[in-house]
Design a protein around this motif. Structure first.
Motif, mmCIF file in Angstrom:
data_model
loop_
_atom_site.group_PDB
_atom_site.id
_atom_site.type_symbol
_atom_site.label_atom_id
_atom_site.label_comp_id
_atom_site.label_asym_id
_atom_site.label_seq_id
_atom_site.Cartn_x
_atom_site.Cartn_y
_atom_site.Cartn_z
ATOM 1 N N PRO A 69 60.271 -70.219 81.455
ATOM 2 C CA PRO A 69 60.707 -69.952 79.972
ATOM 3 C C PRO A 69 59.197 -69.295 79.494
ATOM 4 C CG PRO A 69 60.363 -72.463 80.653
ATOM 5 C CD PRO A 69 60.091 -71.483 81.847
ATOM 6 N N LYS A 70 58.044 -69.388 79.724
ATOM 7 C CA LYS A 70 57.209 -68.681 79.050
ATOM 8 C C LYS A 70 57.115 -67.030 79.771
ATOM 9 C CE LYS A 70 54.122 -72.501 77.639
ATOM 10 N NZ LYS A 70 53.557 -73.366 78.378
ATOM 11 N N GLY A 71 57.809 -66.982 80.625
ATOM 12 C CA GLY A 71 57.969 -65.410 80.927
ATOM 13 C C GLY A 71 56.988 -65.157 82.043
ATOM 14 N N ARG A 72 56.005 -65.811 82.287
ATOM 15 C CA ARG A 72 54.922 -65.681 83.262
ATOM 16 C C ARG A 72 54.992 -66.721 84.346
ATOM 17 N NH1 ARG A 72 51.972 -61.912 80.483
ATOM 18 N NH2 ARG A 72 51.087 -60.966 82.206
ATOM 19 N N ASN A 73 54.288 -66.414 85.390
ATOM 20 C CA ASN A 73 54.111 -67.442 86.443
ATOM 21 C C ASN A 73 52.733 -67.542 86.492
ATOM 22 O OD1 ASN A 73 55.596 -68.620 88.509
ATOM 23 N ND2 ASN A 73 55.951 -66.733 89.582
ATOM 24 N N PRO A 74 51.992 -68.892 86.069
ATOM 25 C CA PRO A 74 50.737 -69.417 85.990
ATOM 26 C C PRO A 74 49.731 -69.050 87.111
ATOM 27 C CG PRO A 74 51.986 -71.238 85.866
ATOM 28 C CD PRO A 74 53.117 -70.067 86.107
ATOM 29 N N ILE A 75 50.072 -67.965 87.792
ATOM 30 C CA ILE A 75 49.465 -67.773 89.056
ATOM 31 C C ILE A 75 48.540 -66.625 88.793
ATOM 32 C CG2 ILE A 75 49.622 -67.263 91.663
ATOM 33 C CD1 ILE A 75 52.452 -68.175 91.502
ATOM 34 N N PRO A 76 46.898 -66.807 88.637
ATOM 35 C CA PRO A 76 46.075 -66.038 88.586
ATOM 36 C C PRO A 76 46.136 -64.698 89.907
ATOM 37 C CG PRO A 76 45.082 -67.813 88.056
ATOM 38 C CD PRO A 76 46.579 -68.185 88.770
ATOM 39 N N PHE A 77 45.700 -63.588 89.542
ATOM 40 C CA PHE A 77 45.735 -62.633 90.760
ATOM 41 C C PHE A 77 44.778 -61.624 90.495
ATOM 42 C CE2 PHE A 77 47.968 -58.990 92.913
ATOM 43 C CZ PHE A 77 47.269 -59.138 94.047
ATOM 44 N N VAL A 78 43.811 -61.373 91.633
ATOM 45 C CA VAL A 78 42.778 -60.288 91.310
ATOM 46 C C VAL A 78 42.958 -59.223 92.210
ATOM 47 C CG1 VAL A 78 40.341 -59.901 91.149
ATOM 48 C CG2 VAL A 78 41.039 -62.193 90.224
ATOM 49 N N VAL A 79 42.786 -57.976 91.658
ATOM 50 C CA VAL A 79 43.144 -56.975 92.514
ATOM 51 C C VAL A 79 41.733 -55.894 92.188
ATOM 52 C CG1 VAL A 79 44.213 -54.533 92.915
ATOM 53 C CG2 VAL A 79 45.536 -56.536 92.385
ATOM 54 N N TYR A 80 41.071 -55.804 93.431
ATOM 55 C CA TYR A 80 40.072 -54.797 93.417
ATOM 56 C C TYR A 80 40.360 -53.496 93.776
ATOM 57 C CZ TYR A 80 35.041 -53.369 93.274
ATOM 58 O OH TYR A 80 33.949 -52.649 93.341
ATOM 59 N N GLY A 81 40.071 -52.382 92.905
ATOM 60 C CA GLY A 81 40.443 -50.831 93.377
ATOM 61 C C GLY A 81 41.890 -50.906 92.544
ATOM 62 N N GLY A 82 41.953 -51.514 91.520
ATOM 63 C CA GLY A 82 43.319 -51.253 90.741
ATOM 64 C C GLY A 82 43.853 -50.044 90.572
ATOM 65 N N THR A 83 42.993 -48.892 90.725
ATOM 66 C CA THR A 83 43.714 -47.467 90.357
ATOM 67 C C THR A 83 43.465 -46.913 91.736
ATOM 68 O OG1 THR A 83 41.457 -47.152 89.665
ATOM 69 C CG2 THR A 83 42.976 -47.350 88.023
ATOM 70 N N THR A 84 43.395 -47.500 93.059
ATOM 71 C CA THR A 84 43.762 -46.778 94.161
ATOM 72 C C THR A 84 45.366 -46.816 94.211
ATOM 73 O OG1 THR A 84 43.839 -48.696 95.595
ATOM 74 C CG2 THR A 84 41.692 -47.577 95.428
ATOM 75 N N SER A 85 45.896 -45.787 95.056
ATOM 76 C CA SER A 85 47.442 -45.793 94.973
ATOM 77 C C SER A 85 47.863 -47.164 95.563
ATOM 78 C CB SER A 85 47.963 -44.764 95.929
ATOM 79 O OG SER A 85 47.364 -43.413 95.537
ATOM 80 N N VAL A 86 47.154 -47.935 96.232
ATOM 81 C CA VAL A 86 47.755 -48.723 96.832
ATOM 82 C C VAL A 86 47.454 -50.131 95.611
ATOM 83 C CG1 VAL A 86 47.317 -50.772 98.470
ATOM 84 C CG2 VAL A 86 47.309 -48.422 99.382
ATOM 85 N N GLY A 87 46.292 -50.006 95.028
ATOM 86 C CA GLY A 87 46.018 -51.271 94.130
ATOM 87 C C GLY A 87 47.085 -51.171 93.173
ATOM 88 N N LEU A 88 47.253 -49.910 92.447
ATOM 89 C CA LEU A 88 47.994 -49.807 91.407
ATOM 90 C C LEU A 88 49.614 -50.364 91.580
ATOM 91 C CD1 LEU A 88 47.612 -48.626 88.535
ATOM 92 C CD2 LEU A 88 49.005 -46.582 89.235
ATOM 93 N N THR A 89 49.964 -49.967 92.905
ATOM 94 C CA THR A 89 50.806 -50.470 93.361
ATOM 95 C C THR A 89 51.134 -51.967 93.324
ATOM 96 O OG1 THR A 89 51.316 -48.482 94.593
ATOM 97 C CG2 THR A 89 53.011 -50.016 94.904
ATOM 98 N N ALA A 90 50.098 -52.376 93.789
ATOM 99 C CA ALA A 90 50.121 -53.905 93.897
ATOM 100 C C ALA A 90 50.140 -54.473 92.487
ATOM 101 C CB ALA A 90 48.806 -54.456 94.531
ATOM 102 N N LEU A 91 49.472 -53.952 91.484
ATOM 103 C CA LEU A 91 49.583 -54.317 90.142
ATOM 104 C C LEU A 91 51.120 -54.320 89.613
ATOM 105 C CD1 LEU A 91 46.687 -52.763 88.766
ATOM 106 C CD2 LEU A 91 46.675 -55.197 89.047
ATOM 107 N N LYS A 92 51.776 -53.467 89.902
ATOM 108 C CA LYS A 92 53.151 -53.347 89.480
ATOM 109 C C LYS A 92 53.959 -54.225 90.122
ATOM 110 C CE LYS A 92 52.995 -48.239 89.435
ATOM 111 N NZ LYS A 92 53.161 -47.000 89.879
ATOM 112 N N LEU A 93 53.776 -54.510 91.259
ATOM 113 C CA LEU A 93 54.486 -55.837 92.033
ATOM 114 C C LEU A 93 54.146 -57.164 91.545
ATOM 115 C CD1 LEU A 93 54.236 -54.530 95.859
ATOM 116 C CD2 LEU A 93 56.207 -54.348 94.194
ATOM 117 N N ALA A 94 52.691 -57.109 91.094
ATOM 118 C CA ALA A 94 52.238 -58.457 90.541
ATOM 119 C C ALA A 94 53.043 -58.603 89.114
ATOM 120 C CB ALA A 94 50.965 -58.571 90.362
ATOM 121 N N ARG A 95 53.184 -57.614 88.494
ATOM 122 C CA ARG A 95 53.945 -57.825 87.089
ATOM 123 C C ARG A 95 55.440 -58.396 87.253
ATOM 124 N NH1 ARG A 95 50.470 -58.625 83.368
ATOM 125 N NH2 ARG A 95 50.157 -56.816 81.870
#
Ligand SMILES: NC(=O)c1ccc[n+]([C@@H]2O[C@H](COP(=O)([O-])OP(=O)(O)OC[C@H]3O[C@@H](n4cnc5c(N)ncnc54)[C@H](OP(=O)(O)O)[C@@H]3O)[C@@H](O)[C@H]2O)c1
Length: 352
Positions: free
Chosen positions: A150-176
């Motif tokens: 109902p709040k639109g988000r899953n209360p699961i914190p997630f940290v990505v180091y290297g968020g702008t490597t191609s792999v990291g940026l893709t991980a952020l898209k999937l996390a969203r």
């Protein structure tokens, strides 16, 4: 057909030669693709040369299905597809035609260019395996993700180091897409891409920062962290993640990480090759299940692309088609590629 074979000279620089080879034939579960655009990845320069012969090192294919093996049921000649070639096998994406297994081939909808499509396969399978097979995070189609929560988000914190490597940026898209919250990204010069696409709730700059662990702690604001992904994995990058990780939490990276971590954690390396087969020393049991995961995930990618819920990476097109790839691999080797994927259009090759 023409293909590019690459190796390294004595100084470690990538060199290559375009040669004529017979057009391959698709076997059993293979798809033969007329390559329109090839992507590139750091592995294309890292694992070539030495005692080995020059190889067609490209693995990211975007093009049109030419023919399919007798067991293929998902594709037919004329389909627009992208595919992840089996690393180390012949007939990679640096050629006029390439071979890929059907389970890592996926349809590309008309709204996505083949240049954009060529940025997707290898990094998408890598980050998907990291999030869903290694870290066991909820899949984007699980209940609990938007819009079920109902709040639109899953209360699961997630940290990505290297968020702008191609792999990291893709991980952020999937996390969203999985609705995780808060998403904390550690990035540098290219962090504007994360901001522009709103892919993280907090961005921490790794440059001139001697307390990344403290910044992660502040961003967590008292929440326990059970999931972290190091999409850079060059010491000390995993340390600040492990420092903040609950003793029962999991961290995975994309290269081996041997240094001891706080709270007794070990970083298990995510290896994208497991989507195809068992590459020792990686666990055989991972490869046994990841092929099925790759099949389902790649079909889901087609849907995400068609719905414009998954935006491809920014691109730079190399000049000269196959003839421009050696320069591209040297740019990657020299760390000159920031926040973008280098792709080459095969038709731009001189003489084609
Ligand atoms: N295990 C596997 O299966 C697998 C699969 C794919 C890739 N990989 C490996 O994963 C790594 C990343 O590959 P990629 O294709 O994603 O790379 P990439 O897109 O070429 O990475 C370039 C980015 O790295 C970032 N970067 C540079 N120095 C950094 C630092 N000190 N801390 C954090 N980020 C830094 C830069 O971000 P800023 O511009 O923001 O500074 C830059 O934009 C490579 O080592 C590759 O070989 C492994």
């Amino acid at each position: 057909m023409k293909e590019l074979l690459v190796t390294k000279d004595e100084s470690g620089k990538v060199i290559g030669e375009i040669v004529d080879v017979p057009k391959p034939t698709a076997q059993a579960n293979q798809v033969l693709i007329k390559v329109v655009v090839t992507g590139t990845n750091p592995k294309d320069w890292k694992y070539i040369g030495g005692d080995g012969p020059p190889v067609n090192a490209g693995d990211d294919i975007a093009g049109i299905v030419d023919s399919v093996g007798p067991n293929v049921i998902d594709f037919k000649p004329g389909d627009r597809v992208a595919a992840f070639h089996v690393m180390g096998d012949p007939h990679g994406s640096f050629g006029e035609y390439a071979i890929a297994p059907d389970h890592t081939t996926f349809l590309i909808p008309e709204n996505i260019s083949l240049e954009d499509a060529a940025t997707i396969p290898l990094v998408a399978f890598t980050s998907a395996i990291a999030l869903y097979q290694e870290l066991l995070l909820p899949l984007p189609w699980s209940r609990g993700t938007e819009p079920h929560n109902p709040k639109g988000r899953n209360p699961i914190p997630f940290v990505v180091y290297g968020g702008t490597t191609s792999v990291g940026l893709t991980a952020l898209k999937l996390a969203r897409l999985s609705g995780l919250y808060p998403i904390i990204a550690i990035a540098g010069a290219s962090k504007g891409i994360i901001e522009k696409e709103d892919l993280a709730d907090v961005i921490i700059d790794y440059r001139n920062n001697d307390d990344i662990a403290g910044d992660i702690k502040k961003a967590l604001d008292g929440k326990q962290l059970f999931h972290a992904f190091d999409a850079y994995t060059e010491h000390p990058s995993t340390q600040p993640l492990a420092e903040n990780l609950d003793p029962k939490g999991r961290v995975t990276g994309i290269l081996p990480y041997e240094q001891p971590l706080p709270h007794g954690h070990t970083s298990k390396m995510t290896y994208v090759g497991s989507v195809h087969k068992h590459y020792p020393p990686f666990p055989a049991e991972d490869a046994a299940v990841d092929a099925g995961f790759g099949y389902v995930f790649s079909r889901y990618l087609t849907r995400l692309l068609a719905q414009e819920k998954f935006k491809p990476h920014p691109i730079k097109v190399l000049e000269g088609g196959l003839g421009g790839i050696v320069d591209g691999l040297n740019q990657l080797r020299e760390g000159k590629v920031n926040g973008s994927k280098l792709v080459a259009r095969i038709a731009d090759t001189e003489g084609l």
